[in-house]
Design a protein around this motif. Structure first.
Motif, short mmCIF file in Angstrom:
data_model
loop_
_atom_site.label_atom_id
_atom_site.label_comp_id
_atom_site.label_asym_id
_atom_site.label_seq_id
_atom_site.Cartn_x
_atom_site.Cartn_y
_atom_site.Cartn_z
N TYR A 129 0.86 -1.19 0.00
CA TYR A 129 0.00 0.00 0.00
C TYR A 129 0.89 1.24 0.00
CZ TYR A 129 -3.82 3.10 1.32
OH TYR A 129 -4.76 4.10 1.34
N SER A 132 2.65 8.22 1.83
CA SER A 132 3.52 9.38 1.66
C SER A 132 4.90 9.12 2.25
CB SER A 132 2.88 10.61 2.30
OG SER A 132 2.66 10.39 3.67
N GLU A 209 -7.57 4.54 11.93
CA GLU A 209 -8.67 4.99 11.08
C GLU A 209 -8.17 5.07 9.64
OE1 GLU A 209 -11.83 7.64 12.93
OE2 GLU A 209 -9.96 8.55 13.57
N ALA A 210 -9.09 4.82 8.71
CA ALA A 210 -8.73 4.81 7.28
C ALA A 210 -8.07 6.12 6.85
CB ALA A 210 -9.97 4.52 6.44
N ARG A 211 -8.46 7.20 7.49
CA ARG A 211 -7.92 8.52 7.17
C ARG A 211 -6.39 8.56 7.26
NH1 ARG A 211 -10.29 11.16 11.17
NH2 ARG A 211 -12.05 11.99 10.01
N PRO A 214 -3.05 6.57 4.33
CA PRO A 214 -2.17 7.14 3.29
C PRO A 214 -0.93 7.84 3.84
CG PRO A 214 -4.47 7.68 2.85
CD PRO A 214 -4.40 7.14 4.24
N ASN A 215 -0.94 8.14 5.12
CA ASN A 215 0.23 8.75 5.76
C ASN A 215 1.21 7.73 6.29
OD1 ASN A 215 -0.12 11.47 5.46
ND2 ASN A 215 -1.51 11.63 7.20
N ILE A 231 -10.45 -0.68 0.56
CA ILE A 231 -9.35 0.26 0.80
C ILE A 231 -8.43 0.36 -0.43
CG2 ILE A 231 -7.21 0.60 2.13
CD1 ILE A 231 -8.74 -0.40 4.59
N THR A 235 -8.45 3.70 -2.83
CA THR A 235 -7.21 4.48 -2.89
C THR A 235 -6.82 4.68 -4.35
OG1 THR A 235 -6.51 3.57 -0.78
CG2 THR A 235 -4.81 4.58 -2.14
N GLY A 239 -7.00 8.34 -6.19
CA GLY A 239 -5.74 8.77 -6.81
C GLY A 239 -5.92 9.06 -8.29
#
Lengths: 338, 338
Positions: A129, A132, A209-211, A214-215, A231, A235, A239
């Motif tokens: 996955y 960033s 949490e899903a939020r 991406p971090n 998910i 994503t 994107g």
């Protein structure tokens, strides 16, 4: 190292698959066993110069398509390129198998032909996955739409071993996807899983949490296959939508086109970050053998990277480490080493 | 129209809430009943000139915070700004209620004070979902982590009514979130729900994959609250991560900064598209009353837009239309009109 590759699986088979295999024998220390319809594979190999001692065609007359029902296909198409490849692995003629074909069939075939590692209730598909910060690993990516808490615990364990051994992150953190971060949140499945993880000596981060995914908040993202599939696909969808909206902006007028020109190098690097071909494929974790599912739309580079990944999978003995770890935490019934 | 607003709910209460209410009485034909600690609300109103016949403070001594356990808070803090607001609605003193406070408490409070519409098994939270084509509506956004198929059917019905009446899309399409598009895919819950939807005269699109949601493939996105919550938060997370990566690119060097300058207007319009404050709040569907949950970090504009939305909700008689539609499809036990 000998690796079997499904020559007929994926949207760009056999052409791109063949090319990826050729790149692999040139760049990596591997011997490839390409399964599929001999004539078509030979046709795709035409015009290439390569070391014939390092690439062998293993004829298989049938093909399992994406439209085939997995279990049925595996049972009926016994001479499919995918099944022939799995048989090579089962018989110890190769060390790993890669396919860009029907995911469900690859999973069902691996279960039937190779079997589960003792103590593993449900093998899973793990997917890289992109975040960033680099990459996380998501387990389960869609093999098990319905799960019990023991399954999620195993996903965490297996994902952790893979992340350590293949992705090279020591003592990776494990997060449980939930609708809130506090313990006690979520469905009975997630609550029970939280309890199970808390009792282990794993590097359990807790609920995520899903939020925050991406971090790169955790190294191993654990969830059932339904949520995992949502998910991954969402994503990708978000994107792609943002990128196409940006593209529209960057070609809208002369001023914006000039800006696009100035940003060219930076945007290229940015896109590379999100490029699945960089990351190889998705390993099947919990079966007795090294099986990698390459992306359905794999190009030559993706196939080559999947081969590279399979090599590390075998060298680091992922199957045997999972076996040992599962044994260490004990089986489902008594929670004691089996 | 008389609308009650929770003056103490949300990260920027009471300041931004008060400002949003003042903007609303200036721009919309509404009378606001602001609930909360009188002193604090009066302090926040200081310095503003406004029509005092259109804004009334209703004192409430307590506050339900985000840390409070919903059911407990609703039962114990009887004089909380949220509960006082719900009581105004229950007693017919106002036509709608808006809060940016604790979502779980607002849901529990609405269930206890207002009750469910007859025939609705589980009320849900609906959230606007921004897409490249405009907006879709997602139900359930997190009220019900665990669901049965009848619940998903009701979510589709209620979401459809709201989308038609408030968002102004006639005969909206309804999609069921699944891990594949073919019928027969997914968990028993999703399979059963597919069957139920297929038997109705709703504009049922069928299964949708998460990948296609950002493209606005359907008008109403139906899923259980766990998956819905993951979808909303992940979309937010991916969007924010990509935007912050872009921001980094656009400030990296002089060349890129120049490009950013050229793109300024276009990027501003692009960001506006993703701005939640444009869309008001998330309605609670299935309770006997017009209740809107505003985003926890609502600013004045978000509050004003939520008030505007509540007005349409009441004018178009969403509660009564849901009542009629639920009655039309029949209740859970016998599938016949109740």
């Amino acid at each position: 190292m000998r690796i079997a590759v499904d020559g007929m699986g994926g949207d760009h088979a056999p052409k791109e698959v063949v090319k990826g295999c050729l790149d692999a024998i040139n760049e990596l220390d591997v011997e490839i066993f390409l399964t599929g319809q001999k004539e078509k594979l030979e046709e795709a190999l035409k015009g290439y110069n390569f070391d014939h001692t390092k690439l062998h065609i293993i004829h298989a007359s049938e093909i399992i398509t994406n439209e085939d029902k997995p279990v049925q296909a595996v049972k009926q198409k016994k001479d499919a390129s995918m099944i022939v490849g799995l048989n090579l692995l089962k018989n110890g003629e190769v060390d790993a198998f890669i396919s860009a074909g029907n995911t469900g069939a690859l999973l069902a075939g691996s279960l039937f032909r190779l079997g589960r590692i003792k103590g593993v209730d449900r093998p899973a598909i793990a997917s890289v996955y992109p975040t960033s910060k680099g990459i996380s690993l998501l387990v389960d990516a869609g093999a098990n739409a319905e799960c019990k808490s023991r399954n999620l615990l195993e996903f965490g364990l297996m994902g952790s071993v893979y992340t350590d051994k293949v992705l090279g992150k020591e003592n990776p953190s494990i997060g449980l996807v939930n609708i809130g971060t506090e313990p006690g949140k979520g469905t009975p499945l997630v609550k029970e899983s939280f309890e199970l993880f808390s009792k282990t000596d794993f590097n359990f981060y807790g609920n995520v949490e899903a939020r925050d995914l991406p971090n790169g908040i955790v190294d191993v993202i654990v969830c059932d296959g339904f949520v995992g599939n949502v998910i991954l696909k969402l994503t990708e969808g978000v994107g792609m939508t943002i990128m196409s909206m940006l593209k529209e902006i960057l070609t809208k007028n002369t001023k914006n086109k000039l800006a696009a020109l100035l940003l060219k190098a930076s945007l290229k690097a940015f896109k590379k970050n999100l490029d699945y071909t960089e990351y190889g494929g998705a390993p099947l974790l919990g079966v007795k053998g090294a099986v990698i599912k390459a992306h359905g739309s794999s190009n030559a580079k993706a196939i080559k990277n999947a081969i590279k990944q399979a090599k590390v999978f075998v060298e680091r003995e992922v199957v045997s480490v999972i076996n040992k770890e599962i044994n260490r935490i004990g089986d489902e019934e008594n929670g004691e080493p089996t």
